[in-house]
Design a protein around this motif. Structure first.
Motif, PDB file in Angstrom:
ATOM      1  N   ILE A 102     -26.967   9.014  21.595  1.00 53.09           N
ATOM      2  CA  ILE A 102     -25.602   9.289  21.820  1.00 53.09           C
ATOM      3  C   ILE A 102     -24.692   8.448  20.897  1.00 53.09           C
ATOM      4  O   ILE A 102     -24.715   7.093  21.011  1.00 53.09           O
ATOM      5  CB  ILE A 102     -25.048   8.949  23.309  1.00 53.09           C
ATOM      6  N   ALA A 136     -20.438   5.356  27.632  1.00 50.01           N
ATOM      7  CA  ALA A 136     -20.801   6.605  26.896  1.00 50.01           C
ATOM      8  C   ALA A 136     -19.515   7.238  26.698  1.00 50.01           C
ATOM      9  O   ALA A 136     -18.705   7.522  27.713  1.00 50.01           O
ATOM     10  CB  ALA A 136     -21.682   7.601  27.592  1.00 50.01           C
ATOM     11  N   SER A 140     -20.213  13.140  25.741  1.00 53.09           N
ATOM     12  CA  SER A 140     -21.218  12.921  25.053  1.00 53.09           C
ATOM     13  C   SER A 140     -22.676  13.745  25.681  1.00 53.09           C
ATOM     14  O   SER A 140     -22.729  13.836  26.938  1.00 53.09           O
ATOM     15  CB  SER A 140     -21.406  11.493  24.823  1.00 53.09           C
TER      16      SER A 140
END
Length: 182
Positions: A102, A136, A140
């Motif tokens: 990510i 995050a 994502s």
């Protein structure tokens, strides 16, 4: 500033008022670094610092865990410090990005949320893990790395059923850090 010096500075500033045992562990880390100039590196036979980050998606109340290839356990992202890492935080963010796939992760608060010392097989004897929390980005998508057997999102309340107590404690500290950052 060297990575060793950064680690000492980070540890001297580290506080975890919710868990007084963390202060004693912090001193173990500082003593280790004082005694071992190579204490940041995998080659240090007495043990070494590692850096990790629990990747969270608070919008959906979940965490991303990796099924570690060697240990066959669900864990946070993390690993060894590398010579190119300018800081322990950078090492944790690099590891989390590499293992989660990510881009755009950000550390919550920029400081560690927990310390965890655990034994590992010889020739090294200890991992002195400096643990961060990583946010995050919305929407994502994760991508499995070669270091993992699997990569999966778990709801906060599912973590205790798949991971060990150290990951559960890290999640508790991460959620506290999230609450403080709001």
């Amino acid at each position: 500033m060297s990575l060793h010096d950064d680690a000492v500075l980070v540890l001297k500033r580290y506080e975890n008022a919710a868990d007084p045992a963390q202060d004693g562990l912090r001193q173990v880390y500082l003593d280790h670094l004082a005694q071992h100039s190579d204490g940041m590196w995998k080659s240090c036979g007495a043990g070494h610092l590692t850096a990790s980050a629990l990747v969270v998606d608070p919008e959906h109340g979940r965490v991303l865990l990796t099924l570690h290839r060697k240990l066959r356990m669900w864990l946070q992202m993390g690993g060894h410090c590398e010579p190119q890492d300018a800081s322990v935080a950078e090492a944790a963010l690099r590891e989390a990005t590499e293992e989660s796939g990510i881009p755009g992760l950000t550390l919550i608060g920029g400081a560690p949320v927990r310390l965890d010392r655990h034994p590992i097989p010889a020739p090294c004897h200890w991992h002195l893990d400096v643990q961060y929390a990583a946010l995050a980005p919305s929407g994502s998508t994760e991508r499995i790395s070669d270091e993992s057997l699997d990569l999966r999102w778990f709801a906060y309340d599912e973590v205790a059923s798949v991971a060990d107590a150290s990951v559960v404690r890290l999640l508790e500290c991460t959620r506290a850090a999230l609450a403080e950052s709001r």
